[in-house]
Design a protein around this motif. Sequence first.
Motif, PDB file in Angstrom:
ATOM      1  N   VAL A  10       0.857  -1.181   0.000  1.00 32.05           N
ATOM      2  CA  VAL A  10       0.000   0.000   0.000  1.00 32.05           C
ATOM      3  C   VAL A  10       0.898   1.238   0.000  1.00 32.05           C
ATOM      4  O   VAL A  10       2.032   1.188   0.466  1.00 32.05           O
ATOM      5  CB  VAL A  10      -0.988   0.035   1.193  1.00 32.05           C
ATOM      6  N   PRO A  11       0.421   2.366  -0.504  1.00 33.99           N
ATOM      7  CA  PRO A  11       1.260   3.564  -0.592  1.00 33.99           C
ATOM      8  C   PRO A  11       1.791   4.079   0.744  1.00 33.99           C
ATOM      9  O   PRO A  11       2.910   4.544   0.828  1.00 33.99           O
ATOM     10  CB  PRO A  11       0.338   4.599  -1.243  1.00 33.99           C
ATOM     11  N   CYS A  54       2.513  12.724  -1.752  1.00 38.77           N
ATOM     12  CA  CYS A  54       2.950  14.087  -1.474  1.00 38.77           C
ATOM     13  C   CYS A  54       3.827  14.156  -0.220  1.00 38.77           C
ATOM     14  O   CYS A  54       4.691  15.022  -0.132  1.00 38.77           O
ATOM     15  CB  CYS A  54       1.759  15.030  -1.383  1.00 38.77           C
ATOM     16  N   GLY A  55       3.599  13.296   0.763  1.00 36.53           N
ATOM     17  CA  GLY A  55       4.485  13.166   1.902  1.00 36.53           C
ATOM     18  C   GLY A  55       4.238  13.959   3.160  1.00 36.53           C
ATOM     19  O   GLY A  55       4.961  13.773   4.136  1.00 36.53           O
ATOM     20  N   THR A  67       5.340   5.878   6.812  1.00 35.05           N
ATOM     21  CA  THR A  67       6.255   5.719   5.692  1.00 35.05           C
ATOM     22  C   THR A  67       5.476   5.786   4.401  1.00 35.05           C
ATOM     23  O   THR A  67       4.486   5.059   4.229  1.00 35.05           O
ATOM     24  CB  THR A  67       6.988   4.360   5.768  1.00 35.05           C
ATOM     25  N   VAL A  68       5.915   6.660   3.486  1.00 36.27           N
ATOM     26  CA  VAL A  68       5.306   6.734   2.162  1.00 36.27           C
ATOM     27  C   VAL A  68       6.157   5.869   1.240  1.00 36.27           C
ATOM     28  O   VAL A  68       7.342   6.147   1.046  1.00 36.27           O
ATOM     29  CB  VAL A  68       5.236   8.183   1.644  1.00 36.27           C
ATOM     30  N   ASN A  69       5.562   4.809   0.710  1.00 33.46           N
ATOM     31  CA  ASN A  69       6.273   3.876  -0.156  1.00 33.46           C
ATOM     32  C   ASN A  69       6.215   4.389  -1.597  1.00 33.46           C
ATOM     33  O   ASN A  69       5.309   4.060  -2.355  1.00 33.46           O
ATOM     34  CB  ASN A  69       5.655   2.489  -0.052  1.00 33.46           C
ATOM     35  N   MET A  70       7.201   5.211  -1.939  1.00 26.22           N
ATOM     36  CA  MET A  70       7.250   5.866  -3.233  1.00 26.22           C
ATOM     37  C   MET A  70       7.540   4.840  -4.339  1.00 26.22           C
ATOM     38  O   MET A  70       8.514   4.101  -4.242  1.00 26.22           O
ATOM     39  CB  MET A  70       8.359   6.925  -3.228  1.00 26.22           C
TER      40      MET A  70
END
Length: 75
Positions: A10-11, A54-55, A67-70
């Motif tokens: 997931v993002p 966007c973070g 955590t943003v999983n880019m």
Amino acid sequence: MPLVPQRADVPVTIDESKCIDGCTLCVDMCPLDSLAIDPANGKAFMHVDECWYCGPCAARCPTGAVTVNMPYLLR
């Protein structure tokens, strides 16, 4: 009950061991309202599988639980 189970693909992932019970900073910062607080445990989770990467959710987390999983192509 979360619509998106806690998984790595997931993002946005939330480390529940670091998430502060009742803190809503990441939820408040999300422009898509993709994050929510689980009423059962007071922790944040991603309740829809949509993200702009966007973070601000990760930037505002005081404990680093978000955590943003880019995706590789967006890096």
